[in-house]
Design an enzyme around this catalytic site. Structure first.
Site, short mmCIF file in Angstrom:
data_model
loop_
_atom_site.label_atom_id
_atom_site.label_comp_id
_atom_site.label_asym_id
_atom_site.label_seq_id
_atom_site.Cartn_x
_atom_site.Cartn_y
_atom_site.Cartn_z
N ASP A 67 0.81 -1.22 0.00
CA ASP A 67 0.00 0.00 0.00
C ASP A 67 0.84 1.27 0.00
OD1 ASP A 67 0.91 -0.51 2.57
OD2 ASP A 67 -1.07 -0.92 3.39
N ASN A 136 -7.59 -3.00 14.55
CA ASN A 136 -8.99 -3.22 14.15
C ASN A 136 -9.14 -4.42 13.21
OD1 ASN A 136 -7.94 -2.28 11.75
ND2 ASN A 136 -9.35 -0.56 11.53
N HIS A 138 -7.51 -4.87 10.32
CA HIS A 138 -7.27 -4.65 8.89
C HIS A 138 -5.99 -5.36 8.45
CE1 HIS A 138 -4.82 -0.62 9.45
NE2 HIS A 138 -4.06 -1.66 9.60
N GLU A 143 -9.82 -2.09 5.31
CA GLU A 143 -10.41 -1.77 6.61
C GLU A 143 -11.70 -2.57 6.82
OE1 GLU A 143 -8.70 -0.08 8.63
OE2 GLU A 143 -8.06 1.87 7.88
P1 PGA Z 1 2.02 -1.81 12.65
O1 PGA Z 1 0.79 -1.75 11.68
O2 PGA Z 1 2.95 -2.84 12.13
O3 PGA Z 1 2.61 -0.42 12.59
O4 PGA Z 1 1.49 -2.15 14.01
C1 PGA Z 1 0.21 -2.92 11.22
C2 PGA Z 1 -0.96 -2.59 10.37
O5 PGA Z 1 -1.61 -1.55 10.62
O6 PGA Z 1 -1.26 -3.35 9.44
#
Ligand code: PGA
Length: 241
Positions: A67, A136, A138, A143
């Site tokens: 992304d 959450n 995702h 999302e």
């Molecule tokens: P993080 O994010 O590795 O910074 O915890 C993971 C994500 O949001 O997919």
């Protein structure tokens, strides 16, 4: 799902780097699906170390990232292109022309998404897809929602995600509200998936991913339907398992 629980983040990073290095050793032309965020930083450090020690060779490897924020150029310090360059590509013997990150400044977003998916198809798909998981649930920027998309697409970030990512920006107002993300189809078509998660804040999402009901409102739960997933979590993230 194969589950590996490590003592801490350091051990998790080593384990994930070993898994990735083994894939490259068995296929020097591997197509790696990579991720940004806090979770893979330790793993990338390990891979850099292994590369410098001559234990893993990236010269024929291709990478495809999940992304990118809309509106940030590749030289913006918070863009995911910049993150990948700083945290991995600048320190290993990879040919940067073989590293792909969606273009968050693309004039024609629809075209950019189509081309991104076409490139992945042309490459023959990813041999492995690395994933973090949001608090959450995702994966990439897919999302929680009533429906999920298969292809690469433009998405609006949820308040939860904007808050979680604000730690990388000077203020929450600077966090982009939209991103380009690989969709569930792109992720699920990878031959292998490695999910990494560290810390107690991920425990609920990890539990839902591993043993919850499959729901678009918990995108990571979709991974239960993939036949080759390895989940590497530290004890804190595995607390509810
Ligand atoms: P993080 O994010 O590795 O910074 O915890 C993971 C994500 O949001 O997919």
């Amino acid at each position: 799902m194969k589950l590996i629980i490590t003592k801490n983040y350091e051990e998790l990073s080593k384990k994930a780097a070993d898994e990735m290095a083994d894939i490259i050793k068995s296929n020097p032309k591997a197509i790696l699906g990579l991720a940004t965020g806090g979770s893979p930083m330790g793993m990338y450090k390990e891979l850099i170390k292994m590369n410098k020690e001559g234990k893993v060779d990236f010269s024929n490897v291709t990478t495809v990232n999940l992304d990118e924020y809309i509106g940030l150029s590749g030289d913006h310090p918070q863009s995911y292109r910049y993150f990948m360059n700083e945290n991995l590509f600048n320190h290993i013997n990879i040919d940067k022309t073989n590293t792909y990150v969606p273009n968050g400044l693309a004039k024609n977003i629809e075209e950019e998404c189509k081309e991104y998916d076409a490139r992945i198809t042309e490459l023959g798909g990813t041999d492995v897809q690395l994933l973090g998981i949001g608090n959450n649930g995702h994966i990439a920027f897919n999302e929680p929602d009533n429906e999920l998309l298969s292809g690469t697409h433009l998405t609006k970030l949820t308040e939860d995600t904007i808050k979680a990512n604000a730690r990388f920006f000077e203020s929450i107002d600077e966090v982009p509200t939209q991103a380009l993300t690989m969709g569930l189809g792109g992720i699920m078509r990878s031959k292998k998936i490695i999910v990494i998660a560290s810390g107690e804040s991920k425990a609920e999402a990890v539990k839902a991913m591993v043993s919850g009901k499959i729901s678009t409102n918990m995108p990571a739960s979709m991974l239960q339907m993939h036949r080759n997933v390895t989940v590497i979590v530290d004890e804190a993230a595995a607390k509810l398992l």
